[in-house]
Each structure stands twice: as C-alpha cells, then as structure tokens.
Write a protein that holds these residues in place. Structure first.
Motif, short mmCIF file in Angstrom:
data_model
loop_
_atom_site.label_atom_id
_atom_site.label_comp_id
_atom_site.label_asym_id
_atom_site.label_seq_id
_atom_site.Cartn_x
_atom_site.Cartn_y
_atom_site.Cartn_z
N GLY A 67 -5.84 -4.84 -3.46
CA GLY A 67 -4.62 -5.11 -2.70
C GLY A 67 -4.95 -5.20 -1.23
N TRP A 101 -2.79 -10.24 -3.06
CA TRP A 101 -3.63 -9.64 -4.10
C TRP A 101 -4.90 -10.47 -4.26
N SER A 116 -7.72 -0.82 -3.10
CA SER A 116 -7.09 -1.45 -1.95
C SER A 116 -8.08 -1.62 -0.82
N HIS A 142 -1.11 0.30 -2.02
CA HIS A 142 -0.21 -0.67 -2.64
C HIS A 142 0.06 -0.19 -4.06
N CYS A 190 4.23 -5.73 -5.83
CA CYS A 190 3.74 -4.53 -5.16
C CYS A 190 4.78 -3.41 -5.26
N CYS A 247 4.06 -1.06 1.73
CA CYS A 247 2.82 -1.31 2.46
C CYS A 247 3.06 -2.07 3.75
#
Ligand code: HEM
Ligand SMILES: [Cu+2]
Ligand SMILES: [Cu+2]
Lengths: 484, 173
Positions: free
Chosen positions: B87, B92, B111, B116, B155, B159
């Motif tokens: 992420g 993505w 990530s 995420h 998600c 974020c």
C-alpha cells in the motif's frame, strides 16, 4: 465507614460551581461536535459537497472533540458524586478545567489553522507523513494538545487517588478486594467508591501509556531518523484510546448508582457479584484492547484470541449486573419519573444495547468482514449517544431541578424523545452501513451507499435538535441550582 | 452471508432488549416490597448468567475452530498463488491481479509508508476479507476466488487525503 465528608459552605459552593462549569461546557461542546457529525454524514450522503481535506479535518475535530469532552463530562459526574465519600479538592477540579481548555486551544489550532487531519487516533506514522497536507508543526500542536489534556486528567486522578487511599487505606480496599475474597461484605461501602477506584486505576494507566506514546511520536516528528515500531505504537495507541473512552462510561455510571435509589427509595448496595463484576471489569478494560488489532495478523494469536474472549466477557458485568440491577431496582418500585430518572434508564438501555454489536464485532470471524466498516461507529455511537450522554444529561436535570422531582414538562419529554429516536436512527443507519460493507472514515461514498448517509444526516439533525433543547433548558436552569 | 446474519442477530437482540426495558417501565408503578422483587429477579439472574456463559463457550469454540486467520508461519502450498501487495499513499502496488476461478491466493500485504487496510470486495460491493497493510510488517491473508468477475481492493485504514480513492481491480477469469 461511609459517613459523609463534611465540607464548609465555601468548599461546597466552589465544588458545585466547578461541577456546573464542567457540565455546561460539556453540553455546549457536545452540541457543537454533533453539528460537525451531521455535516460529515450529510457529506457522505452527498447532501452537501465539501473537499476531502476539509472532511477529514472535521472528522478529526469531531473524533478528538467528542472523546475529549466525553472524558471531561465523565470526570465531572464522577467528581460530583465521589466527593461525598472522599475529600476532593475543588481547586484541582478547576486546574484540570483550565489545562483542558489549554489543550483544546492547541488542538483547534492544529486542525483549523494547521490543517491537521490525522484522525483523533494519530496512528503512527500518518501524522508525520501527510504528503504535504499539514506540517510537522500542526501535528506537534495536535499531539501536544492531547498531552496537555492528559496531564490535567492525571492531576485530577492524583487528587482522587490520594483521597481514596487516605480514606480507605489503599486502592485495593477502596475497590473492595478484601470483600471479594472472604471478608464480610460491608453493604455501606459506596458503589461510587468502587466505580471511582476502577476508573482511577484503568484511566491512570491508560493516560500514562498515552503520554508515553505521544512523547515517542513527538520525538519522531522532529528526529525522523529515530524510527518507531509501528506495531508497538499501534498497540499503545489503542490501549490508551480504548481505556480512555471506556473510562468515560464507567465514570458516568455512578450517576445511575446514585440517582436510581433516590428515585425509587430502594438501596443499591455493594454485594459480592457487584464487586466481582467491578474487579473483573478493572482487569478486562485493561486487557481487552487487542480487539482493535484483530486484522493485524502478525500479532501473537493468543493476544487476538484473548481480545475476542475478553470482549465477550466484558459485556457480562454490564448485561448481568449493572443494567440488570437497574431494571431490578425500577421494577414495581413506584419510581418517580422525571427527565433525570428517565435518562438513567435510557443510559442503561444504551450501554446494554451498545454491547451487542460490539461483542459480535469482537469475534475474529466477524471482524474480517466488519473491521473498520460503519459497524464500528455504529456500536460506539450507541454507547456514547444513548449510554454516556444520558448519564450526563440526567445529572444536569437532577441538579437543575434542585434534586427534586422535576416533573414531566412537555418540553423536556419531547426533547428527550426526539433525541432518543434521532440517535436510534443514526445508530441503526451506521450499523446497516456496516452490514452492507460500507467502510468507515471515507469522505466520499459510492452512490449505492449514499442513502444511508442521507438517512443519518436527518436522524443526526433530529438528535442535535433534541439535544439543543436539552442544552438550552439546562443552560437556563443549571446555573441557579442550589448547594446541598 | 455472515454480515447479514450478524445484522439480523443484532436487530433481534435489540428488539428483545427493548421488550425487557418496556416491560419494566410498564411495571414500574404498583409499588411492591423490594426484598420480594430481589429474590425473584436474582434467581432469574443466575439462570441468565449461566445462559450467557454457556452461549459464550459455544460461540467461542464454534468461531475459533478452525482458527479463522491465515497461518502466518506456514509456507504456502504449491497450488496457492502468492501475491505481493504494497500500500502507498494513495495507490496499491499488486504484483499480479489476474487469477482463475477456483484459485487460492495468498496475499502478502505490507505498506511503503503509513498504515492502510487491504480489503477485497466483490462485484456487489460486499467485503469478502481483509488485513492491515502496515509498514515494516507483512500480514498474510489467503482467499479462494470461487466465481469469476471483477473484484476490487478498497482501503480500510485511514491513510490521509485520498484514503477513499485508493482502489485497485482484481480480475478473476
Ligand atoms: C448527532 C450526533 C452525531 C453524529 C451525526 C455523528 C456522526 C459521526 C460521523 C459521520 C462519524 C464518522 C463516520 C465515519 O467513520 O465515516 C463519526 C465518528 C465519530 N464520532 Fe460521532 N456523531 C455524533 C455524536 C457523537 C458523540 C456524542 C460522540 C462521543 C461522545 C461521538 C464520537 C465519535 C468518534 C470518537 C468518532 C470517530 C472518529 C474517527 O473515526 O476518527 N459522536 N461521528
Ligand atoms: Cu490507504
Ligand atoms: Cu486508507
């Protein structure tokens, strides 16, 4: 053991003024933050159009504001009732009041001037990595604000802790530990002292953990080469967050313990089951937080299983002792109904009702499809809107009516009814969203999800309307409430 | 569907809870001696506690066996496709997004920046499974795609600015 503490007239006046200041400030902030909540829901329902950065700022404001003021209101309620049994210092109450305001100013500046939108949970490393949306200074102001607020609470708890130890010779005794293990149960040991001790133990620990994690995150903000372990920080943040928000309702519940006996003429005494329930709650509130990390599969499996099992078990003291005890005390009691006593029963319904979706979501299997969906705000708005807030509102009415039966003026009945049904609608629409896989914390919703947002915006508007009437009524009457 | 059953269970429980409260409110007048009420209600409470306890044991056992989370330490078997997922704010990075119906895919999720949430949604926008995408850690989640179709990754952990727009497509043929 439980003769009331004697205060002189000046102390009583100062104490009551302090409590009134806590309650009135809380009502006003709750109302303002509800307005923010309605805006969020209206945006998700596409009734209004706001840019995502503004949505997330308002979301951060609503979350931090509500959690902070919930803690503040809960502390005010607990302090008011606890001072009957242990000698509390009104100056410390005021000290916390002003420290709290100082923290609020920092947080408001961080969000409204600095554009901070890291959510109230400031999950590492988001505050430090906003992709240019807010500066490290804004993140610093936010975290310092929380730290300042936490410090004020620690001071207040310190005063409470010292007073409890002075009076009962130790926190264990105040919590009733000896009576859990064989000592004769003293029915005059106040329920409020047991609850207050539990809150003190868990919240002191929680806030201390919060202070540590805030200090670490602040350090990292300015020394980015000093990296933190994201999983460790997540554990600490959720430990702190879980304990702090739970402590609000465990503080507020003393209102139920104190007021229902007054309205029914029946005593609510400590008993072994009561003490076991509170002893267990003390441990469980501290140990249950891994249910926030059920989707972090790298966590040790035993912790996740513990999170699930304790989630279920923590519901039992509420469902089988506190709410059940409230129903027992009301049943065929000839209770005098007025706004205050009605609020106490609503609060029990809200707490017990919130337990249901919470416990279900606390099972690993369900969490896989419910984690961070609207189910989550669904369950905690249940506790907070219909559990904690009625406790606070009920105490306001109780004091406003000078501790006599306030009767059933139509305005109050109508306001409470509108508030109740509005909140119920809002909560059910959140839960329905969760059942429909709608993620939480999304500024823009898919078209098929918007209807629920619109429904909530209307229900939230009603909640706010009812609450505004309640606030106005108490704003007029509470300042005139008389001293004991 | 699990989510629907949970929703119905919640609604039914809430109706029952409301019924109990309404019953007590309706019977709150007509004053009786408290010790009698206590005797009766405490007897019911013991049964209620026992019920909660038994339900708890059954539910715990039933929901934890088999353990509902992908084993993090076992190596994926030969017929499982391993897919790496990273992420980023706000996209993505998925090293393979095309599978065949019936495939079991083990996603290794991490990530590159903040936390995420990696969640797989089907064509009807139903959440099928998820795990957290956390920097410095890899969470493994296995999913079997029974039906062909266009799946989506959403998600599930806040974020930042474009959290709600962090979408990706998975195609199952
Ligand atoms: C009219 C009443 C209210 C409305 C309309 C409302 C609405 C909302 C909305 C729309 C969200 C964000 C949902 C999402 O994740 O997408 C939210 C989150 C939240 N609300 Fe409320 N709310 C209300 C009252 C309250 C009260 C009384 C409290 C606490 C005492 C509270 C505490 C919170 C918290 C802690 C969050 C989480 C914020 C986050 O996810 O970062 N709310 N609320
Ligand atoms: Cu993301
Ligand atoms: Cu996100």
């Amino acid at each position: 053991m439980s003769e009331a503490i004697q205060y002189d007239a000046a102390e009583n006046r100062a104490g009551l003024t302090g409590v009134k200041a806590y309650l009135l400030t809380s009502l006003l902030v709750f109302a303002l933050m509800m307005l923010a909540g309605v805006v969020l829901r209206a945006a998700q329902g596409a009734y209004i159009n706001i840019p995502p950065e503004v949505f997330y700022q308002i979301m951060t404001l609503h979350g931090a504001g509500m959690v902070g003021i919930a803690g503040f209101a809960g502390a005010g309620v607990l302090w008011y009732f606890l001072r009957q049994y242990v000698r509390l210092n009104g100056k410390v109450l005021w000290l916390n009041y002003f420290i709290f305001l100082g923290g609020v100013v920092l947080i408001l500046a961080a969000i409204l001037i600095g554009g901070f939108a890291g959510a109230w949970t400031f999950l590492y490393p988001l505050p430090a990595q906003s992709m240019g949306l807010w500066s490290p200074t804004a993140a610093t102001a936010y975290m310092l604000g929380l730290l300042v607020i936490g410090t004020g609470f620690l001071l207040l708890y310190l005063d409470i802790g010292i007073a409890l130890i002075k009076r009962y010779g130790g926190l264990g005794r105040a919590l009733g530990v000896p009576m859990m293990f064989g000592a004769k149960v003293d029915p005059s040991h106040p329920t409020t002292v047991v609850a207050g001790t539990m809150v003190l133990i868990v919240n002191f620990t929680g806030i201390a953990a919060g202070a540590v994690v805030l200090a670490l995150c602040l350090f990292n903000l300015w020394q980015p080469e000093y990296k933190l372990d994201p999983l460790l920080i997540k554990n600490l943040i959720y430990f702190f967050g879980h304990v702090f928000i739970n402590a609000t309702i465990y503080s507020g519940v003393v209102a139920v313990y104190e007021l229902l006996p007054k309205y029914t003429g029946r005593p609510w005494n400590v008993s072994r089951p009561f003490l076991y329930a509170w002893g267990a709650a003390t441990l469980m509130v501290l140990a249950v937080y891994p249910h926030h990390l059920l989707m972090d599969f790298v966590m040790p499996p035993w912790m996740l299983v513990m999170g699930q099992v304790l989630s279920y078990l923590s519901g039992i003291p509420v469902l089988a002792i506190t709410a059940y005890g409230a129903l027992t005390i009301v049943y065929r009691s000839g209770i005098r109904w007025d706004a205050a006593s009605a609020c106490m029963l609503i609060a029990m319904f809200g707490w017990a009702g919130g337990v249901i979706p919470a416990v279900i979501d606390g099972t690993l299997m369900v969490n896989k499809v419910m984690h961070n969906t609207m189910w989550v705000p669904g369950h905690f708005h249940f506790y907070l809107l219909l559990g904690l807030l009625p406790m606070v509102i009920g105490v306001c009415y109780y004091l406003s009516n000078n501790r006599e039966n306030g009767g059933k003026p139509l305005v109050d009945t109508a306001a409470l009814a509108i508030y109740f049904f509005g909140a119920m609608g809002l909560i059910l629409a959140f839960l329905a969203g969760g059942a429909d896989s709608v993620p939480r914390r999304w500024a823009e919703h898919f078209e098929s999800w918007r209807f629920l947002g619109q429904l909530s915006a209307v229900a939230g508007g009603l909640t706010l309307l009812g609450f505004l009437v309640i606030t106005l009524r108490n704003l007029v009457k509470l300042p005139q409430a008389k001293i004991a | 569907m699990l989510a629907e059953s949970v929703w119905i269970l919640t609604l039914v429980s809430l109706v029952l809870l409301s019924a109990v409260f309404l019953f007590v409110i309706a019977n709150s007048g007509d004053e009786r001696d408290y010790s009698e009420v206590q005797k009766k209600w405490y007897a019911i409470r013991s049964k209620w506690l026992l019920f909660l306890f038994v339900v708890g044991v059954i539910v715990t056992w039933a929901t934890l066996s088999p353990y509902p989370i992908t084993d993090q330490h076992a190596a994926a078997d030969a017929d499982t496709t391993v897919v790496k997922v990273v992420g980023h704010q706000w996209y993505w990075e998925i090293d393979n997004t095309e599978y065949s119906a019936g495939d079991t895919v083990e996603f290794h999720v991490t990530s590159g920046d903040v936390n995420h949430g990696f969640a797989i949604y089907d064509e009807e926008d139903r959440l099928l499974t998820q795990t957290q995408a956390m920097p410095d850690y890899v969470n493994k989640v296995r999913h079997t795609f029974d039906r062909p179709g266009a799946y989506r990754v959403l998600c599930m952990e806040y974020c930042g600015l474009a959290h709600h727009a962090m979408l990706a497509e998975l195609t199952v043929r």
